[in-house]
Design an enzyme around this catalytic site. Structure first.
Site, PDB file in Angstrom:
ATOM      1  N   ARG A  32       0.834  -1.221   0.000  1.00 33.33           N
ATOM      2  CA  ARG A  32       0.000   0.000   0.000  1.00 33.33           C
ATOM      3  C   ARG A  32       0.858   1.257   0.000  1.00 33.33           C
ATOM      4  O   ARG A  32       0.469   2.291  -0.550  1.00 33.33           O
ATOM      5  CB  ARG A  32      -0.946  -0.022   1.205  1.00 33.33           C
ATOM      6  CG  ARG A  32      -1.988   1.105   1.196  1.00 33.33           C
ATOM      7  CD  ARG A  32      -3.068   0.867   2.239  1.00 33.33           C
ATOM      8  NE  ARG A  32      -4.132   1.875   2.230  1.00 33.33           N
ATOM      9  CZ  ARG A  32      -4.281   2.814   3.164  1.00 33.33           C
ATOM     10  NH1 ARG A  32      -3.458   2.871   4.186  1.00 33.33           N
ATOM     11  NH2 ARG A  32      -5.272   3.695   3.081  1.00 33.33           N
ATOM     12  N   ILE A  58      -6.888   7.885  -0.874  1.00 35.58           N
ATOM     13  CA  ILE A  58      -6.836   6.433  -1.016  1.00 35.58           C
ATOM     14  C   ILE A  58      -7.757   5.907   0.080  1.00 35.58           C
ATOM     15  O   ILE A  58      -7.717   6.381   1.213  1.00 35.58           O
ATOM     16  CB  ILE A  58      -5.392   5.891  -0.872  1.00 35.58           C
ATOM     17  CG1 ILE A  58      -5.347   4.363  -0.979  1.00 35.58           C
ATOM     18  CG2 ILE A  58      -4.707   6.339   0.409  1.00 35.58           C
ATOM     19  CD1 ILE A  58      -3.898   3.803  -1.060  1.00 35.58           C
ATOM     20  N   SER A  59      -8.622   4.948  -0.262  1.00 40.10           N
ATOM     21  CA  SER A  59      -9.616   4.476   0.706  1.00 40.10           C
ATOM     22  C   SER A  59      -8.972   3.750   1.880  1.00 40.10           C
ATOM     23  O   SER A  59      -7.858   3.239   1.778  1.00 40.10           O
ATOM     24  CB  SER A  59     -10.606   3.524   0.022  1.00 40.10           C
ATOM     25  OG  SER A  59     -11.103   4.097  -1.149  1.00 40.10           O
ATOM     26  N   GLN A  60      -9.726   3.687   2.960  1.00 45.25           N
ATOM     27  CA  GLN A  60      -9.323   2.961   4.173  1.00 45.25           C
ATOM     28  C   GLN A  60      -9.207   1.467   3.837  1.00 45.25           C
ATOM     29  O   GLN A  60     -10.076   0.919   3.130  1.00 45.25           O
ATOM     30  CB  GLN A  60     -10.426   3.196   5.197  1.00 45.25           C
ATOM     31  CG  GLN A  60     -10.216   2.573   6.536  1.00 45.25           C
ATOM     32  CD  GLN A  60     -11.497   2.614   7.361  1.00 45.25           C
ATOM     33  OE1 GLN A  60     -12.523   3.162   6.940  1.00 45.25           O
ATOM     34  NE2 GLN A  60     -11.433   2.021   8.533  1.00 45.25           N
TER      35      GLN A  60
END
Ligand code: SAH
Length: 208
Positions: A32, A58-60
């Protein structure tokens, strides 16, 4: 150091109800930190959304894992993503599906994500810079479609772009909230189910 944090994150996701081992191992494999600007990299394995520039996030990890699990992806599947952003969600999908098509409306993000896909040798991703709400006509029908920007509703046209038994997962705006909705096409009808409350950036028209 990152590895310890990564293992802790995977355990946390499992405790939060993510049970698919395929999804969890995709999150373990994809780095990530590569999708995150340098100054936030030490937080790459925190279970939080992070800024990626151009006012986007950026999503969780939990939300990425949850939406991916809801898609029930098989390795024969052709998947469409609307909202490439950092490219992280797309990279996760690429480990599970045969091919992933992804569309981004901000040129800078489209170009940055393309570079990372090359670096990580994710060769089953095809991406383009466009308004994703038009879908990807040349490639229909899809087995699965995921929206990663919040939208009021999904058009009938998009529903016509998935196969029978196809699934669409999207954050949908309901009153002042956003919830993840999973739609399944069965006998040409749509069955919808509501999941977690989330916070995504809005789906916008046109390109930037
Ligand atoms: N999946 C991404 C989430 C990024 S945030 C990730 O893993 O990082 C959502 C993204 O959707 C933003 O980059 C935004 O520019 C993009 N977006 C919003 N509306 C869009 C549209 N109509 N077509 C394509 N992309 C869109």
């Amino acid at each position: 150091m990152l590895d310890v944090r990564k293992i802790r994150l995977i355990l946390e996701l499992r405790e939060s109800g993510i049970s698919s081992s395929d999804v969890l191992s995709a999150l373990e494999i994809i780095p990530r930190e590569e999708f995150i600007p340098e100054n936030y990299r030490n937080q790459a394995y925190e279970n939080i959304a992070l800024p990626i520039g151009n006012n986007q996030t950026i999503s969780q990890p939990y939300v990425v894992a949850k939406m991916t699990e809801l898609l029930e992806i098989k390795n024969s599947h052709k998947v469409l993503e609307i909202g490439t952003g950092s490219g992280y969600q797309c990279a996760i999908l690429s480990k599970l599906a045969r091919r992933v098509y992804t569309i981004e409306r901000i040129k800078d993000l489209h170009e940055k994500s393309l570079k990372i896909f090359h670096q990580l040798k994710l060769t089953n991703i095809v991406s383009k810079y466009e308004d994703g709400n038009n879908g990807w006509i040349e490639q229909i029908p899809f087995d699965r479609i995921i929206f990663t920007a919040a939208t009021n509703n999904i058009s009938d046209r998009m529903f016509s772009h998935i196969k029978e038994d196809g699934i669409i997962v999207s954050p949908i705006i309901r009153d002042n909230r956003q919830v993840i909705i999973k739609y399944k096409k069965k006998n040409n009808k749509l069955i919808s189910e509501e999941f977690d409350e989330v916070l995504f950036v809005p789906n916008l028209k046109g390109i930037d």
